[in-house]
Motif scaffolding. Structure first.
Motif, mmCIF file in Angstrom:
data_model
loop_
_atom_site.group_PDB
_atom_site.id
_atom_site.type_symbol
_atom_site.label_atom_id
_atom_site.label_comp_id
_atom_site.label_asym_id
_atom_site.label_seq_id
_atom_site.Cartn_x
_atom_site.Cartn_y
_atom_site.Cartn_z
ATOM 1 N N MET A 1 0.850 -1.197 0.000
ATOM 2 C CA MET A 1 0.000 0.000 0.000
ATOM 3 C C MET A 1 0.881 1.241 0.000
ATOM 4 S SD MET A 1 -3.013 1.107 2.692
ATOM 5 C CE MET A 1 -1.884 1.539 4.017
ATOM 6 N N ALA A 2 0.673 2.135 -0.969
ATOM 7 C CA ALA A 2 1.459 3.355 -1.072
ATOM 8 C C ALA A 2 0.967 4.390 -0.062
ATOM 9 C CB ALA A 2 1.373 3.918 -2.487
ATOM 10 N N ARG A 3 1.799 5.382 0.190
ATOM 11 C CA ARG A 3 1.428 6.443 1.121
ATOM 12 C C ARG A 3 0.192 7.181 0.603
ATOM 13 N NH1 ARG A 3 2.483 11.924 2.012
ATOM 14 N NH2 ARG A 3 3.583 12.105 0.020
ATOM 15 N N GLY A 4 -0.796 7.349 1.470
ATOM 16 C CA GLY A 4 -2.025 8.040 1.093
ATOM 17 C C GLY A 4 -3.129 7.131 0.621
ATOM 18 N N ASP A 5 -2.822 5.858 0.334
ATOM 19 C CA ASP A 5 -3.866 4.930 -0.110
ATOM 20 C C ASP A 5 -4.787 4.552 1.054
ATOM 21 O OD1 ASP A 5 -2.717 5.031 -2.554
ATOM 22 O OD2 ASP A 5 -1.954 2.973 -2.561
ATOM 23 N N LEU A 6 -5.940 4.010 0.714
ATOM 24 C CA LEU A 6 -6.912 3.609 1.725
ATOM 25 C C LEU A 6 -6.452 2.348 2.455
ATOM 26 C CD1 LEU A 6 -10.306 4.073 -0.173
ATOM 27 C CD2 LEU A 6 -9.249 5.640 1.444
ATOM 28 N N SER A 7 -6.702 2.304 3.748
ATOM 29 C CA SER A 7 -6.437 1.092 4.520
ATOM 30 C C SER A 7 -7.565 0.100 4.288
ATOM 31 C CB SER A 7 -6.315 1.428 6.006
ATOM 32 O OG SER A 7 -7.572 1.890 6.506
ATOM 33 N N VAL A 26 -13.973 -7.877 -14.327
ATOM 34 C CA VAL A 26 -14.180 -7.035 -13.152
ATOM 35 C C VAL A 26 -12.886 -6.297 -12.837
ATOM 36 C CG1 VAL A 26 -14.769 -6.989 -10.710
ATOM 37 C CG2 VAL A 26 -15.914 -8.607 -12.242
ATOM 38 N N PRO A 27 -12.887 -4.959 -12.816
ATOM 39 C CA PRO A 27 -11.650 -4.213 -12.568
ATOM 40 C C PRO A 27 -11.276 -4.240 -11.091
ATOM 41 C CG PRO A 27 -13.486 -2.695 -12.792
ATOM 42 C CD PRO A 27 -14.033 -4.072 -13.059
ATOM 43 N N ASP A 28 -10.013 -3.900 -10.829
ATOM 44 C CA ASP A 28 -9.538 -3.764 -9.453
ATOM 45 C C ASP A 28 -9.962 -2.382 -8.963
ATOM 46 O OD1 ASP A 28 -8.238 -3.570 -7.058
ATOM 47 O OD2 ASP A 28 -6.333 -4.375 -7.781
ATOM 48 N N LEU A 29 -11.154 -2.288 -8.392
ATOM 49 C CA LEU A 29 -11.718 -0.996 -8.016
ATOM 50 C C LEU A 29 -10.860 -0.277 -6.975
ATOM 51 C CD1 LEU A 29 -15.528 -1.873 -7.798
ATOM 52 C CD2 LEU A 29 -14.295 -0.788 -9.676
ATOM 53 N N ARG A 30 -10.297 -1.028 -6.060
ATOM 54 C CA ARG A 30 -9.485 -0.395 -5.015
ATOM 55 C C ARG A 30 -8.269 0.293 -5.621
ATOM 56 N NH1 ARG A 30 -7.489 -3.261 0.645
ATOM 57 N NH2 ARG A 30 -6.392 -1.445 1.488
ATOM 58 N N ARG A 31 -7.624 -0.365 -6.568
ATOM 59 C CA ARG A 31 -6.454 0.230 -7.214
ATOM 60 C C ARG A 31 -6.842 1.468 -8.018
ATOM 61 N NH1 ARG A 31 -3.039 -3.436 -11.297
ATOM 62 N NH2 ARG A 31 -4.986 -3.172 -12.466
ATOM 63 N N LEU A 32 -7.972 1.406 -8.713
ATOM 64 C CA LEU A 32 -8.423 2.562 -9.490
ATOM 65 C C LEU A 32 -8.771 3.731 -8.575
ATOM 66 C CD1 LEU A 32 -10.714 0.820 -12.145
ATOM 67 C CD2 LEU A 32 -8.399 1.694 -12.471
ATOM 68 N N GLU A 52 2.113 1.246 -11.003
ATOM 69 C CA GLU A 52 1.579 0.327 -9.987
ATOM 70 C C GLU A 52 0.072 0.421 -9.881
ATOM 71 O OE1 GLU A 52 2.134 2.316 -5.762
ATOM 72 O OE2 GLU A 52 3.876 2.732 -7.032
ATOM 73 N N TYR A 53 -0.519 1.548 -10.357
ATOM 74 C CA TYR A 53 -1.972 1.697 -10.352
ATOM 75 C C TYR A 53 -2.610 1.214 -11.653
ATOM 76 C CZ TYR A 53 -1.351 4.659 -6.229
ATOM 77 O OH TYR A 53 -1.032 5.133 -4.982
ATOM 78 N N GLY A 54 -1.795 0.826 -12.620
ATOM 79 C CA GLY A 54 -2.326 0.378 -13.893
ATOM 80 C C GLY A 54 -2.225 1.456 -14.960
ATOM 81 N N ALA A 62 -12.224 5.409 -15.601
ATOM 82 C CA ALA A 62 -13.022 5.103 -14.409
ATOM 83 C C ALA A 62 -13.446 6.380 -13.703
ATOM 84 C CB ALA A 62 -12.211 4.215 -13.459
ATOM 85 N N PHE A 63 -12.520 7.340 -13.600
ATOM 86 C CA PHE A 63 -12.862 8.610 -12.952
ATOM 87 C C PHE A 63 -13.973 9.330 -13.701
ATOM 88 C CE2 PHE A 63 -12.210 13.255 -13.057
ATOM 89 C CZ PHE A 63 -12.554 13.549 -11.751
ATOM 90 N N GLN A 64 -13.902 9.364 -15.012
ATOM 91 C CA GLN A 64 -14.922 10.033 -15.817
ATOM 92 C C GLN A 64 -16.289 9.389 -15.611
ATOM 93 O OE1 GLN A 64 -13.743 12.999 -16.554
ATOM 94 N NE2 GLN A 64 -14.121 12.931 -18.742
#
Length: 306
Positions: A1-7, A26-32, A52-54, A62-64
């Motif tokens: 887990m990188a700095r600032g990512d969700l626990s 099914v995408p890796d939603l947590r990584r996105l 590392e995030y793809g 995904a953001f859009q």
């Protein structure tokens, strides 16, 4: 887990609000989601999202989709509801203020359809005529270059509770006044509980002198909300000039007003993310989605264990 990512605990709160794609794997939603957070936290271009995030295009896509669907707005509302369920929301005092974010030149140059560009030029011509007659309504602070249209500054009007957590946002062009947006900001407060209607009425509202107006005070009085807004010097002078016809002095609690700094501290928390301190997004939808994302993360990381 990188700095600032969700626990893991934080992700359990977020995951139910993220929609799955209609087709494909099914995408890796947590990584996105962590990638979108990284982009707004650092203010870097989408193409610079770490490998590392793809793929950056997958992250941006995904953001859009999430921004267009209102996912971040619903996420923040859900986190406020979670805090209310844990009895961790205080509406005894809500503070209102605004902040301006300057648009980076990367936020300029949004391609505009020629027909829409013609309509915008007609609006500018009408506005110039109103300016000459002193009746202008400057809805946008804008510049035009060839077939592009951009906004130089963006103003965010917001309300925050005592723990410096945002309750509602209203986004406007940078030159818009604060007072006319006072009521829309308060109308946006909705704290959903486990049962019953959402709570929408705070006990008191604190704001600076820019929000002092008869209309705003009448609105608070009609909703039986205590007003903690100091009176402007010119309003005081005008009232005294009228004598007994000027009405009574405005009631003001200077001790309670000292707690208005909570909204300014909330603004500082929001602008810790560089992608929000300066606007890099070409569209208001993208920037507003980032504001809702930051608001949701602030709520998530302020929740105390039950």
């Amino acid at each position: 887990m990188a700095r600032g990512d969700l626990s893991d605990v934080e992700w359990e709160l977020v995951e139910p609000f993220l929609p799955l794609g209609g087709r494909g794997p099914v995408p890796d939603l947590r990584r996105l989601f962590n990638a979108v957070m990284w982009r707004f936290r650092t203010g870097r271009p989408w193409r610079d999202v770490p490998q590392e995030y793809g793929s950056w295009s997958t992250v941006y896509g995904a953001f859009q989709r999430w921004a267009a669907a209102g996912t971040f707005r619903m996420l923040m509302g859900g986190m406020i509801a979670e805090a209310a369920a844990r009895d961790q929301v205080a509406l005894d005092l809500v503070s209102v203020d605004s902040t301006v974010a300057r648009a980076h030149h990367h936020a300029a140059g949004m391609a505009v359809d020629p027909e829409l560009l013609d309509e915008l030029e007609k609006a500018v011509a009408e506005e110039k005529g109103l300016i000459e007659r002193g009746k202008a309504h400057r809805w946008l602070r804008r510049t035009r270059t060839a077939t592009t249209w951009c906004v130089r500054t963006t103003k965010t009007h917001l309300a925050a509770e005592r723990r410096c957590r945002r309750l509602s946002f209203v986004l406007t062009p940078g030159q818009d006044a604060d007072s006319p947006r006072f009521v829309p900001v308060l109308e946006g407060i909705k704290v959903r509980g486990p049962v019953g209607r959402p709570r929408t009425r705070p006990g008191a509202v604190a704001a600076d002198k820019t929000h002092s107006s008869r209309a705003n005070r009448a609105y608070l009085r009609r909703r039986r909300i205590r007003c903690v807004i100091p009176e402007k010097a010119d309003q005081v002078a005008n009232r005294k000039k009228k004598g007994s016809r000027g009405g009574r002095p405005v009631a003001h609690d200077p001790d309670l007003y000292k707690d208005r700094n909570t909204v300014e501290r909330c603004i500082n928390k929001i602008k810790e993310w560089r992608g929000l301190a300066t606007r890099y997004d070409k569209t208001a939808t993208g920037y507003l989605a980032g504001l809702h994302l930051r608001g949701a993360v602030i709520w998530i990381r302020s929740l105390r264990p039950t």
